[in-house]
Design a protein around this motif. Structure first.
Motif, PDB file in Angstrom:
ATOM      1  N   ARG A  85      40.923  49.439  42.215  1.00  0.00           N
ATOM      2  CA  ARG A  85      40.280  48.601  43.239  1.00  0.00           C
ATOM      3  C   ARG A  85      39.082  47.838  42.668  1.00  0.00           C
ATOM      4  O   ARG A  85      38.930  46.638  42.891  1.00  0.00           O
ATOM      5  N   ILE A  86      38.239  48.541  41.901  1.00  0.00           N
ATOM      6  CA  ILE A  86      37.039  47.888  41.373  1.00  0.00           C
ATOM      7  C   ILE A  86      37.380  46.969  40.204  1.00  0.00           C
ATOM      8  O   ILE A  86      36.808  45.881  40.091  1.00  0.00           O
ATOM      9  N   THR A  87      38.311  47.358  39.343  1.00  0.00           N
ATOM     10  CA  THR A  87      38.682  46.451  38.247  1.00  0.00           C
ATOM     11  C   THR A  87      39.282  45.166  38.804  1.00  0.00           C
ATOM     12  O   THR A  87      38.998  44.084  38.297  1.00  0.00           O
ATOM     13  N   SER A  88      40.076  45.269  39.860  1.00  0.00           N
ATOM     14  CA  SER A  88      40.691  44.066  40.419  1.00  0.00           C
ATOM     15  C   SER A  88      39.680  43.201  41.165  1.00  0.00           C
ATOM     16  O   SER A  88      39.823  41.984  41.214  1.00  0.00           O
ATOM     17  N   THR A  89      38.661  43.817  41.720  1.00  0.00           N
ATOM     18  CA  THR A  89      37.644  43.058  42.445  1.00  0.00           C
ATOM     19  C   THR A  89      36.662  42.385  41.486  1.00  0.00           C
ATOM     20  O   THR A  89      36.388  41.194  41.602  1.00  0.00           O
ATOM     21  N   LEU A  90      36.125  43.166  40.550  1.00  0.00           N
ATOM     22  CA  LEU A  90      35.102  42.636  39.645  1.00  0.00           C
ATOM     23  C   LEU A  90      35.662  41.995  38.379  1.00  0.00           C
ATOM     24  O   LEU A  90      34.915  41.381  37.626  1.00  0.00           O
ATOM     25  N   LYS A  91      36.957  42.193  38.127  1.00  0.00           N
ATOM     26  CA  LYS A  91      37.578  41.675  36.908  1.00  0.00           C
ATOM     27  C   LYS A  91      36.875  42.246  35.668  1.00  0.00           C
ATOM     28  O   LYS A  91      36.516  41.530  34.740  1.00  0.00           O
ATOM     29  N   VAL A  92      36.676  43.567  35.684  1.00  0.00           N
ATOM     30  CA  VAL A  92      36.090  44.292  34.565  1.00  0.00           C
ATOM     31  C   VAL A  92      37.108  45.300  34.058  1.00  0.00           C
ATOM     32  O   VAL A  92      38.111  45.572  34.725  1.00  0.00           O
ATOM     33  N   ASP A  93      36.840  45.868  32.882  1.00  0.00           N
ATOM     34  CA  ASP A  93      37.784  46.834  32.341  1.00  0.00           C
ATOM     35  C   ASP A  93      37.531  48.231  32.903  1.00  0.00           C
ATOM     36  O   ASP A  93      36.488  48.497  33.521  1.00  0.00           O
ATOM     37  N   GLU A  94      38.505  49.114  32.710  1.00  0.00           N
ATOM     38  CA  GLU A  94      38.434  50.466  33.266  1.00  0.00           C
ATOM     39  C   GLU A  94      37.219  51.259  32.792  1.00  0.00           C
ATOM     40  O   GLU A  94      36.589  51.940  33.606  1.00  0.00           O
ATOM     41  N   PRO A  95      36.844  51.189  31.506  1.00  0.00           N
ATOM     42  CA  PRO A  95      35.659  51.952  31.092  1.00  0.00           C
ATOM     43  C   PRO A  95      34.393  51.568  31.875  1.00  0.00           C
ATOM     44  O   PRO A  95      33.568  52.423  32.180  1.00  0.00           O
ATOM     45  N   ALA A  96      34.262  50.294  32.223  1.00  0.00           N
ATOM     46  CA  ALA A  96      33.095  49.872  33.011  1.00  0.00           C
ATOM     47  C   ALA A  96      33.095  50.532  34.385  1.00  0.00           C
ATOM     48  O   ALA A  96      32.046  50.932  34.895  1.00  0.00           O
ATOM     49  N   VAL A  97      34.275  50.676  34.985  1.00  0.00           N
ATOM     50  CA  VAL A  97      34.363  51.305  36.304  1.00  0.00           C
ATOM     51  C   VAL A  97      34.111  52.804  36.189  1.00  0.00           C
ATOM     52  O   VAL A  97      33.439  53.390  37.047  1.00  0.00           O
ATOM     53  N   THR A 103      42.082  32.913  45.754  1.00  0.00           N
ATOM     54  CA  THR A 103      41.997  34.223  45.110  1.00  0.00           C
ATOM     55  C   THR A 103      43.378  34.715  44.718  1.00  0.00           C
ATOM     56  O   THR A 103      43.584  35.214  43.600  1.00  0.00           O
ATOM     57  N   GLN A 104      44.349  34.580  45.606  1.00  0.00           N
ATOM     58  CA  GLN A 104      45.718  35.003  45.299  1.00  0.00           C
ATOM     59  C   GLN A 104      46.271  34.230  44.103  1.00  0.00           C
ATOM     60  O   GLN A 104      46.893  34.817  43.210  1.00  0.00           O
ATOM     61  N   ARG A 105      46.045  32.937  44.072  1.00  0.00           N
ATOM     62  CA  ARG A 105      46.550  32.119  42.962  1.00  0.00           C
ATOM     63  C   ARG A 105      45.874  32.501  41.643  1.00  0.00           C
ATOM     64  O   ARG A 105      46.536  32.593  40.602  1.00  0.00           O
ATOM     65  N   ALA A 106      44.570  32.686  41.683  1.00  0.00           N
ATOM     66  CA  ALA A 106      43.849  33.062  40.459  1.00  0.00           C
ATOM     67  C   ALA A 106      44.298  34.434  39.972  1.00  0.00           C
ATOM     68  O   ALA A 106      44.506  34.635  38.768  1.00  0.00           O
ATOM     69  N   ASN A 107      44.462  35.382  40.891  1.00  0.00           N
ATOM     70  CA  ASN A 107      44.923  36.719  40.501  1.00  0.00           C
ATOM     71  C   ASN A 107      46.325  36.668  39.903  1.00  0.00           C
ATOM     72  O   ASN A 107      46.615  37.359  38.926  1.00  0.00           O
ATOM     73  N   ALA A 108      47.208  35.846  40.480  1.00  0.00           N
ATOM     74  CA  ALA A 108      48.559  35.705  39.935  1.00  0.00           C
ATOM     75  C   ALA A 108      48.517  35.113  38.532  1.00  0.00           C
ATOM     76  O   ALA A 108      49.236  35.558  37.631  1.00  0.00           O
ATOM     77  N   GLU A 109      47.661  34.134  38.343  1.00  0.00           N
ATOM     78  CA  GLU A 109      47.545  33.519  37.017  1.00  0.00           C
ATOM     79  C   GLU A 109      46.968  34.507  36.010  1.00  0.00           C
ATOM     80  O   GLU A 109      47.427  34.597  34.868  1.00  0.00           O
ATOM     81  N   LEU A 110      45.983  35.282  36.423  1.00  0.00           N
ATOM     82  CA  LEU A 110      45.418  36.305  35.540  1.00  0.00           C
ATOM     83  C   LEU A 110      46.484  37.340  35.159  1.00  0.00           C
ATOM     84  O   LEU A 110      46.553  37.778  34.002  1.00  0.00           O
ATOM     85  N   ALA A 111      47.291  37.739  36.114  1.00  0.00           N
ATOM     86  CA  ALA A 111      48.331  38.734  35.856  1.00  0.00           C
ATOM     87  C   ALA A 111      49.417  38.186  34.933  1.00  0.00           C
ATOM     88  O   ALA A 111      50.053  38.955  34.198  1.00  0.00           O
ATOM     89  N   ALA A 112      49.629  36.894  34.970  1.00  0.00           N
ATOM     90  CA  ALA A 112      50.723  36.293  34.191  1.00  0.00           C
ATOM     91  C   ALA A 112      50.317  35.927  32.764  1.00  0.00           C
ATOM     92  O   ALA A 112      51.174  35.619  31.945  1.00  0.00           O
ATOM     93  N   THR A 113      49.027  35.962  32.474  1.00  0.00           N
ATOM     94  CA  THR A 113      48.572  35.566  31.137  1.00  0.00           C
ATOM     95  C   THR A 113      47.847  36.730  30.474  1.00  0.00           C
ATOM     96  O   THR A 113      47.109  37.471  31.122  1.00  0.00           O
ATOM     97  N   PRO A 114      48.049  36.876  29.152  1.00  0.00           N
ATOM     98  CA  PRO A 114      47.345  37.961  28.444  1.00  0.00           C
ATOM     99  C   PRO A 114      45.844  37.694  28.385  1.00  0.00           C
ATOM    100  O   PRO A 114      45.412  36.539  28.397  1.00  0.00           O
ATOM    101  N   ALA A 115      45.096  38.785  28.345  1.00  0.00           N
ATOM    102  CA  ALA A 115      43.625  38.671  28.318  1.00  0.00           C
ATOM    103  C   ALA A 115      43.149  38.085  27.011  1.00  0.00           C
ATOM    104  O   ALA A 115      43.733  38.164  25.998  1.00  0.00           O
TER     105      ALA A 115
END
Length: 144
Positions: A56-68, A132-144
């Motif tokens: 929930r927090i990684t998806s909201t803040l767009k941070v990695d798991e160690p930060a959460v 937000t939905q479009r940005a999240n879909a684009e983030l999910a479709a492209t490697p970090a």
């Protein structure tokens, strides 16, 4: 001469950061970070599995798991949350802190959004949700 504002990421970001700054200022006396505020708000609904809170927090803040995990550990260290293998839940201190955060957020919301006509607020919410939905879909479709 006045021009009609254009909906851009910059305009959205400026509104977000200005609102976030107000919230951070309001909760500063509580000694909590923005990430902690988000986690406390999730936990206000009841205990959750640690993995759920992390997602929930990684998806909201767009941070990695160690930060959460650091946020969760800081909540535990501050006696705001209790963590065991099955769940993360608020302590009594955490519930009281989250209630103060909710009061502060409600006041900010009333001051900033209270006089916006309902149809305009609804349209803005629909547009922002779509972006937000479009940005999240684009983030999910492209490697970090």
């Amino acid at each position: 001469m006045s021009t009609t504002p254009t909906l851009t990421g910059q305009a959205i970001g400026q509104a977000h950061y200005a609102t976030r700054a107000l919230l951070e200022r309001a909760v500063a006396p509580l000694g909590v970070s923005f990430g902690q505020v988000l986690a406390l708000n999730v936990l206000a609904a009841g205990p959750v599995e640690p993995a759920h809170l992390v997602r929930r927090i990684t998806s909201t803040l767009k941070v990695d798991e160690p930060a959460v995990h650091e946020v969760i550990a800081s909540l535990v260290d501050a006696d705001l949350a209790h963590l065991d293998e099955a769940s993360v839940r608020l302590t009594d201190t955490g519930r009281a802190t989250q209630a103060r955060i909710a009061d502060a957020a409600a006041g900010i919301t009333t001051r900033l959004y209270g006089d916006i006509p309902a149809d305009e607020a609804s349209a803005a919410a629909r547009v922002l949700t779509l972006i937000t939905q479009r940005a999240n879909a684009e983030l999910a479709a492209t490697p970090a």
